[in-house]
Write an enzyme that holds these catalytic residues in place. Structure first.
Site, PDB file in Angstrom:
ATOM      1  N   GLU A  48     -91.534 -45.900 -19.273  1.00  0.00           N
ATOM      2  CA  GLU A  48     -91.135 -46.518 -20.536  1.00  0.00           C
ATOM      3  C   GLU A  48     -89.796 -47.239 -20.360  1.00  0.00           C
ATOM      4  O   GLU A  48     -88.962 -46.849 -19.549  1.00  0.00           O
ATOM      5  CB  GLU A  48     -91.009 -45.459 -21.636  1.00  0.00           C
ATOM      6  CG  GLU A  48     -89.827 -44.523 -21.462  1.00  0.00           C
ATOM      7  CD  GLU A  48     -89.560 -43.652 -22.689  1.00  0.00           C
ATOM      8  OE1 GLU A  48     -89.647 -44.173 -23.812  1.00  0.00           O
ATOM      9  OE2 GLU A  48     -89.265 -42.461 -22.497  1.00  0.00           O
TER      10      GLU A  48
ATOM     11  N   ASP B 249     -78.345 -36.809  -8.348  1.00  0.00           N
ATOM     12  CA  ASP B 249     -77.899 -38.170  -7.986  1.00  0.00           C
ATOM     13  C   ASP B 249     -77.228 -38.838  -9.188  1.00  0.00           C
ATOM     14  O   ASP B 249     -77.592 -39.943  -9.601  1.00  0.00           O
ATOM     15  CB  ASP B 249     -79.093 -38.993  -7.506  1.00  0.00           C
ATOM     16  CG  ASP B 249     -78.683 -40.219  -6.684  1.00  0.00           C
ATOM     17  OD1 ASP B 249     -77.465 -40.408  -6.461  1.00  0.00           O
ATOM     18  OD2 ASP B 249     -79.566 -40.987  -6.279  1.00  0.00           O
TER      19      ASP B 249
END
Length: 259
Positions: free
Chosen positions: A58, A163
């Site tokens: 999305e 990360d």
């Protein structure tokens, strides 16, 4: 834009992010995003479709800079994520850091896991790619033998994003709230490794750490040797992917640690 009017982001394997022969496909990234959606409250893009060569997500509305309010919101998101534990360190499968494989065999000892599956594993990958000189590899091996003196013995497994740098942080317009954290590299680790990485590239500043400390007190001994040791892992990742100055950064960090 799909026929129903929904906007999506399409990521294809083989682009600029796929660096070298040890790059992995996109299926692990889709798996990690779905895992975070199902198991946590971390805001991430919903996965529409995924296979090894294609990831459809999305479209997340964003566009704000990382302001102080967003830093505090990020602290709340990550403190809650780090509260999700496991019996051992590692994960149910291997994951990715960038385009590189992260091995995650279940391990009882954090020192052993970080030594074998993070520090030495990534150093060998960088060395095998010709990015890490033999002399530097030897110094890393020397440090690896002393990790038991540097890392906390009482570390508990916490789920981490893995990360968190500014390029993976999407902020809502206005800069007050996090819209999504993308490109995860999840596994169960000592949560301090996440905090160390945030300091490496100055993803967040003082307001993040103050709010996080309110929710999950940070050991005073983190800021120093442990932070330096943990950041060797992302530095080695960058050395493998990009070489250049990151190899020098690894060497400088080793000097500061006495190796």
């Amino acid at each position: 834009e799909l026929g129903n009017g929904e906007s999506v982001v399409v990521k294809a394997a083989g682009g600029a992010g796929e660096t070298g022969g040890d790059a992995q496909g996109l299926e692990p990234e889709g798996f990690m995003l779905r895992y975070l959606t199902e198991k946590t409250r971390v805001p991430v893009p919903r996965v529409v479709y995924c296979n090894e060569s294609l990831l459809v997500m999305e479209y997340v509305e964003a566009g704000g800079g990382i302001g102080g309010d967003a830093e505090e919101h990020a602290a709340e998101i990550l403190a809650e994520l780090h509260g999700i534990g496991a019996e051992r360190f590692g994960f149910e499968r291997d994951t990715l850091i960038g385009s590189l494989r992260q091995p995650n065999p279940w391990t009882d000892s954090w020192v052993e896991f970080f030594r074998d599956q993070r520090l030495l594993a990534m150093a060998r990958v960088a060395s095998g790619a010709g990015r890490l000189p033999a002399a530097l590899m030897k110094r890393i091996e020397g440090l690896a033998g002393r990790l038991g003196e540097m890392l906390p013995r009482g570390a508990r497994p916490s789920l981490i994003h893995g990360d968190v740098w500014s390029g993976n942080v999407l902020v809502e317009a206005g800069g007050k709230r996090i819209a999504a954290l993308v490109d995860p590299a999840i596994y169960f680790a000592d949560s301090e490794i996440e905090l160390a990485f945030i300091t490496l590239f100055s993803t967040f500043g003082a307001r993040f750490f103050a709010r996080y400390n309110e929710l999950r007190p940070i050991d005073r001994e983190f800021h120093g040797t442990r932070c330096e040791v943990y950041n060797l892992y992302p530095l080695l990742v960058h050395a493998r992917l990009f070489g250049g100055g990151y190899v020098g950064s690894v060497a400088e960090s080793l000097v500061r640690l006495g190796f």
